[in-house]
Design an enzyme around this catalytic site. Structure first.
Site, PDB file in Angstrom:
ATOM      1  N   HIS A  91    -111.354   5.060  15.621  1.00  0.00           N
ATOM      2  CA  HIS A  91    -111.969   4.271  16.688  1.00  0.00           C
ATOM      3  C   HIS A  91    -112.826   5.225  17.515  1.00  0.00           C
ATOM      4  CE1 HIS A  91    -112.555   1.072  19.549  1.00  0.00           C
ATOM      5  NE2 HIS A  91    -112.255   1.916  20.510  1.00  0.00           N
ATOM      6  N   GLY A  92    -113.966   5.611  16.975  1.00  0.00           N
ATOM      7  CA  GLY A  92    -114.870   6.503  17.682  1.00  0.00           C
ATOM      8  C   GLY A  92    -114.672   7.950  17.289  1.00  0.00           C
ATOM      9  N   ALA A  93    -115.400   8.808  17.977  1.00  0.00           N
ATOM     10  CA  ALA A  93    -115.398  10.234  17.650  1.00  0.00           C
ATOM     11  C   ALA A  93    -114.425  11.031  18.503  1.00  0.00           C
ATOM     12  CB  ALA A  93    -116.811  10.801  17.820  1.00  0.00           C
ATOM     13  N   GLY A  94    -113.999  10.487  19.595  1.00  0.00           N
ATOM     14  CA  GLY A  94    -113.096  11.208  20.481  1.00  0.00           C
ATOM     15  C   GLY A  94    -113.844  11.960  21.579  1.00  0.00           C
TER      16      GLY A  94
ATOM     17  N   SER B  77    -123.312   2.556  17.813  1.00  0.00           N
ATOM     18  CA  SER B  77    -122.009   2.111  17.330  1.00  0.00           C
ATOM     19  C   SER B  77    -122.244   1.556  15.935  1.00  0.00           C
ATOM     20  CB  SER B  77    -121.435   1.027  18.251  1.00  0.00           C
ATOM     21  OG  SER B  77    -121.112   1.572  19.500  1.00  0.00           O
TER      22      SER B  77
END
Length: 146
Positions: A70-73, A53
């Site tokens: 919010h992140g890569a999915g 992260s």
């Protein structure tokens, strides 16, 4: 966490909302899968429970509504993993060496590292687009899934 680690102290350090609508300036900004990344604002972009992260700092890029991802999915749905994931090995799911506490075992499988896209390209694109700067790369130690 206290059931496993007894009297561990785990105070909230920073709470970063995503999937949220906030009043900003004279209007509202809705972020789905995104979070605020205003100039100087801390931004946490999580990888999967088996990937790094990132602690970032926002650059307030108005071309992206002062936002970051919010992140890569996901690459595999929760349904797919709940149905097919139980037949896969820990290695196939990316769970080897992953320490995870969960209230429901199916959550561990639904959220397995194999469910998510790789995070590094997502980080690289946002840095190149001047949305955020990297402050620190964080290795997962323990994951809690409700």
């Amino acid at each position: 966490m206290r059931e496993v680690y007894k009297n561990v102290k785990a105070p909230l350090v920073y709470d970063l909302p995503y999937n949220i609508t906030l009043l900003e300036g004279e209007g509202w900004v809705t972020r789905k899968g995104g979070c605020p990344a205003n100039t100087g604002q801390p931004v946490i972009i999580p990888g999967s429970m088996g990937a790094y992260s990132y602690l970032m700092v926002g650059k307030g890029n108005s071309a992206f509504c002062n936002s970051a991802s919010h992140g890569a999915g996901r690459i595999r749905s929760r349904f797919d993993l709940s149905r097919r994931g139980v037949s896969q090995s820990e290695t196939e799911l990316g769970l080897t060496g992953v320490d995870c506490i969960t209230l429901r075992e199916e959550r561990r499988i639904e959220e397995a590292p194999a469910a998510y896209k790789p995070i590094q390209s997502v980080i690289d694109v946002q840095v190149k687009a001047e949305m955020v700067d990297v402050v620190a790369r964080l290795s997962p130690v323990l994951t809690f899934k409700a």
